[in-house]
Design an enzyme around this catalytic site. Structure first.
Site, mmCIF file in Angstrom:
data_model
loop_
_atom_site.group_PDB
_atom_site.id
_atom_site.type_symbol
_atom_site.label_atom_id
_atom_site.label_comp_id
_atom_site.label_asym_id
_atom_site.label_seq_id
_atom_site.Cartn_x
_atom_site.Cartn_y
_atom_site.Cartn_z
ATOM 1 N N ASP A 174 -24.541 40.858 74.063
ATOM 2 C CA ASP A 174 -25.788 41.575 74.310
ATOM 3 C C ASP A 174 -25.434 42.882 75.013
ATOM 4 O O ASP A 174 -25.273 42.920 76.233
ATOM 5 C CB ASP A 174 -26.717 40.729 75.178
ATOM 6 C CG ASP A 174 -28.101 41.336 75.330
ATOM 7 O OD1 ASP A 174 -28.213 42.577 75.328
ATOM 8 O OD2 ASP A 174 -29.080 40.581 75.445
ATOM 9 N N HIS A 219 -31.124 40.180 77.530
ATOM 10 C CA HIS A 219 -32.078 41.219 77.897
ATOM 11 C C HIS A 219 -33.422 40.884 77.259
ATOM 12 O O HIS A 219 -33.811 41.460 76.242
ATOM 13 C CB HIS A 219 -31.543 42.562 77.386
ATOM 14 C CG HIS A 219 -32.038 43.756 78.141
ATOM 15 N ND1 HIS A 219 -31.631 44.053 79.420
ATOM 16 C CD2 HIS A 219 -32.906 44.748 77.794
ATOM 17 C CE1 HIS A 219 -32.195 45.172 79.818
ATOM 18 N NE2 HIS A 219 -32.991 45.601 78.851
ATOM 19 N N SER A 226 -35.643 46.194 83.165
ATOM 20 C CA SER A 226 -35.035 47.250 82.366
ATOM 21 C C SER A 226 -35.345 48.614 82.992
ATOM 22 O O SER A 226 -35.039 48.842 84.147
ATOM 23 C CB SER A 226 -35.511 47.129 80.920
ATOM 24 O OG SER A 226 -34.667 47.823 80.034
#
Length: 324
Positions: free
Chosen positions: A268, A301, A176
């Site tokens: 997502d 994620h 991320s």
């Protein structure tokens, strides 16, 4: 500003904003100079350190950082046979976290302990701050704390070499927000390999700057989003200096891995944006003739997928730094 973004885009803007909160956070005042891998790290004053041994391999450091103007922590996983009195050094793997997580997240939410147990490598997991973005914040053009990049590269990195037998062969990986950090730090020339898992590797893609503004506001209450990189139009050069897509040329010679999921927006949102960013970044590297190992998969994620991707990338990272 966040209210105007949401009003203009309605439900879709809210979805995208939430996605960018996750992408940049979960789950630098000017352009950098030319890349030179042979120049030693410029060192700031060595910070004061307190250390605590958690078990046979885990060591936790508490560091008083001048660059941050605060106390911060870093967790180490030490290899078998490590000793500060040894007449050798060890290659190093840095693992960077997302902005909703902390320096403990890799060890608490993945199997990195088991993965690295029989590898002669020092694993470094520093705190990167909530919405820290692995950047020296612009702060209205005046700079000053927090200076995350300066802390990591000019305080922590030299400290590890002088006190903890860290060598000059280094790899960096992150998920991320940490994926963005991994590529930015590799572009500085101090890492031989870098991997991004669901990383924010194209922050200037269409519509993303506006969502970043809203995402910072929602994800890190009380943080003025302009403090990080300024306005995306007025301080465009600052944003580009922190956008891996725009810094891709400076990754030439680094062994690169880019991985992310290909979820649909409705499945997502965060991974949907990460997937688009990852593919655009990989395509940019291809245009420049820079080799990159990619893996785009059906996934979300979350740490379960990042653990799998670290395991997939691990042999590549270790070969690049001569670790076994």
């Amino acid at each position: 500003m966040a209210a105007r973004v949401l009003a203009a885009g309605g439900v879709l803007a809210l979805v995208v904003a939430v996605a960018v909160v996750l992408l940049l956070n979960n789950g630098g005042r000017q352009e950098r100079g030319p890349l030179n891998r042979d120049v030693p790290v410029e060192r700031d004053a060595e910070p004061a350190v307190t250390e605590r041994r958690l078990d046979a391999r885990r060591m936790e450091l508490t560091i008083e950082s001048a660059a941050l103007g605060a106390t911060t922590r870093v967790r180490l996983l030490l290899p078998k046979g490590w000793s500060r009195e040894a007449d050798r050094t060890w290659p190093v793997l840095w693992l960077l976290h997302g902005g909703f997580d902390s320096y403990t997240s890799w060890t608490s939410r993945t199997d990195v302990d088991d993965l690295t147990e029989d590898t002669g490598v020092i694993v470094v997991m520093p705190d990167g701050g909530r919405c820290g973005s692995y950047s020296d914040w612009w702060n209205g053009g005046s700079g000053g704390p927090p200076r995350w990049a300066t802390y990591h590269l000019k305080e922590l990195l030299p400290l590890l070499e002088t006190r903890y037998r860290a060598g000059g062969r280094r790899a960096v990986a992150g998920y991320s927000m940490g994926g963005q950090g991994a590529m930015l730090y590799a572009a500085e020339g101090h890492f031989q390999a870098a991997a991004s898992f669901s990383g924010a590797v194209h922050i200037l893609a269409p519509g993303v700057p506006q969502a970043v503004m809203a995402g910072t506001t929602f994800g890190c209450p009380g943080t003025d989003w302009k403090r990080v990189w300024g306005d995306p139009d007025e301080q465009r050069a600052v944003w580009r200096a922190h956008n891996p897509y725009d810094q891709a040329e400076r990754l030439r010679g680094v062994r690169l891995v880019v991985a992310s999921g290909t979820a649909e927006l409705w499945e997502d949102p965060a991974e949907h944006l990460a997937g688009k960013a990852g593919r655009a970044f990989a395509a940019r590297l291809g245009e420049l003739g820079i080799e990159v190992e990619t893996h785009f998969y059906r996934g979300r994620h979350d740490h379960a997928h990042w653990q799998k991707e670290l395991r997939r990338a691990y042999p590549t990272l270790m070969r690049a730094i001569g670790a076994r």
